[in-house]
Design a protein around this motif. Structure first.
Motif, short mmCIF file in Angstrom:
data_model
loop_
_atom_site.label_atom_id
_atom_site.label_comp_id
_atom_site.label_asym_id
_atom_site.label_seq_id
_atom_site.Cartn_x
_atom_site.Cartn_y
_atom_site.Cartn_z
N THR A 200 0.83 -1.20 0.00
CA THR A 200 0.00 0.00 0.00
C THR A 200 0.86 1.25 0.00
O THR A 200 0.55 2.24 -0.66
CB THR A 200 -0.93 0.00 1.22
N GLU A 204 -0.28 2.16 -4.21
CA GLU A 204 -1.63 1.87 -3.74
C GLU A 204 -2.50 1.26 -4.84
O GLU A 204 -3.29 0.35 -4.58
CB GLU A 204 -2.26 3.16 -3.21
N VAL A 214 -7.20 -2.16 0.51
CA VAL A 214 -6.44 -0.97 0.91
C VAL A 214 -7.16 -0.21 2.02
O VAL A 214 -6.52 0.28 2.96
CB VAL A 214 -6.19 -0.07 -0.32
N LYS A 218 -5.42 0.63 5.68
CA LYS A 218 -5.16 1.99 6.16
C LYS A 218 -5.80 2.26 7.51
O LYS A 218 -5.15 2.75 8.45
CB LYS A 218 -5.67 3.01 5.13
#
Length: 363
Positions: A200, A204, A214, A218
């Motif tokens: 990532t 990304e 993703v 995060k």
């Protein structure tokens, strides 16, 4: 020199390193109380910077507001101990949960924005935290601060330490917590989740195309990062026993964390420890170098700036990364060959008949 993992040479090197670290820690614990307290502060900063390293170093989520997580963990411990009579160690669990939830929520904007825009969001959080502490004065003490009674922070009876040995108790407690956090980070980075974090950070779009969620990476990493930094805040409250929104939880603290991460080396295991030593000891060592017309803060700021400039140009990946790269020219550790047992001799290559004669060799 090449050392293969799993061999007796590699195991002996690991054991020797562990013994050396244990001896150094034992030596540190026998220093004067002032020195022990300094080292405790270093270890607490190292835990906080490790939390920032998870988000910024390994996942690429730039945060300037980690002082808010640090302060949230500290005030959770302070409020639970002073207002509700909790044991200091029992406050760590609620602080971890609270900081994880807040970090998860703050990480939600990272689903839409990144880079400098995400940094501005975290900057707003860091600016808002001291104001929130002042707003809830009845709970946090407001601008007057919150003082934890020393007798409530004495070492537990099961440690065998006397009440007057609180500095030694905090020294070993911070070491144990730091080792556990480093073990967590080591295992996390080597797992599939760690590979997803690094993917990532690096690209990304390619990570999402490879099937990595993703958004989940995060938000969960930001929550975990906040929890680790909040854990450092809990230890800081036990160590300092006095909390003030204008003292230790402003944006200057976030800048110290970022500085320590850059100096030590982002996305490295022990970089936060090296950076913590720099953040704690550079201001202390420069205190005796001040000319009469220069304040300590000014000289420390100049030295910090010079150190950052030198590291950016000479060691862009930090002190640990630069030293590792230089050491790799002398000793290199490579993964073990799964098809070969440890310490097995290298395979012999059989030459075809007439090869030696072709080279002009005689028997």
């Amino acid at each position: 020199m090449i050392i293969e993992r799993g061999t007796w040479t590699h195991r002996a090197l690991v054991v020797a390193t562990g013994v050396a670290v244990a001896l150094v820690l034992l030596w540190m614990s026998g220093l004067a109380p002032f020195r022990v307290n300094q080292l405790t502060n270093v270890f607490i900063y190292a835990i906080a910077i490790t939390g920032l390293n998870l988000a910024t170093g390994y996942t690429g989520l730039l945060s300037i507001g980690h002082s808010a997580f640090f302060g949230l963990g500290a005030y959770t411990t302070g409020v639970l101990v002073m207002r509700y009579g909790w044991d200091p160690l029992y406050t760590i669990g609620p602080a971890l949960v609270l900081c994880f939830v807040v970090g998860f929520v703050i990480g939600l904007p990272a689903l839409r924005i990144r880079g400098l825009y995400l940094a501005l969001v975290t900057l707003a959080v860091g600016v808002a935290f001291p104001e929130l502490v002042r707003r809830f004065e009845e709970l946090t003490g407001g601008a007057r601060g919150l003082v934890i009674r020393r007798r409530l922070l004495n070492p537990p009876e099961w440690t065998g330490l006397r009440p007057g040995q609180r500095d030694l108790w905090m020294f070993w407690l911070s070491i144990v917590v730091l080792l556990l956090v480093l073990l967590l980070v080591h295992n996390l980075v080597r797992s599939r989740a760690g590979l997803a974090m690094i993917a990532t950070r690096d690209n990304e779009i390619a990570a999402a195309a490879s099937g990595i969620r993703v958004a989940a990476v995060k938000t969960s990493v930001f929550g975990l990062s906040g929890a680790v930094t909040g854990l450092a805040g809990c230890l800081f409250a036990m160590y300092l026993a006095a909390l003030s929104p204008d003292g230790s939880f402003t944006l200057l603290k976030s800048i110290e964390f970022i500085t320590g991460l850059v100096i030590g080396g982002a996305a490295t295991r022990i970089g936060p420890i090296v950076g913590a030593f720099a953040v704690v000891y550079i201001p202390y060592l420069t205190a005796n170098l001040n000319p009469s017309n220069v304040s300590q803060g000014q000289l420390s700021g100049v030295l910090f700036g010079l150190a950052l400039i030198l590291i950016i140009f000479l060691m862009p990946d930090g002190l640990v990364g630069g030293i590792s790269r230089l050491a790799g020219r002398i000793v290199r550790i490579r993964p073990a060959d799964p098809g070969k047992p440890p310490d097995a001799p290298p395979p012999q290559v059989l030459e075809p008949a007439g090869a030696s004669a072709a080279r002009g060799e005689t028997t």
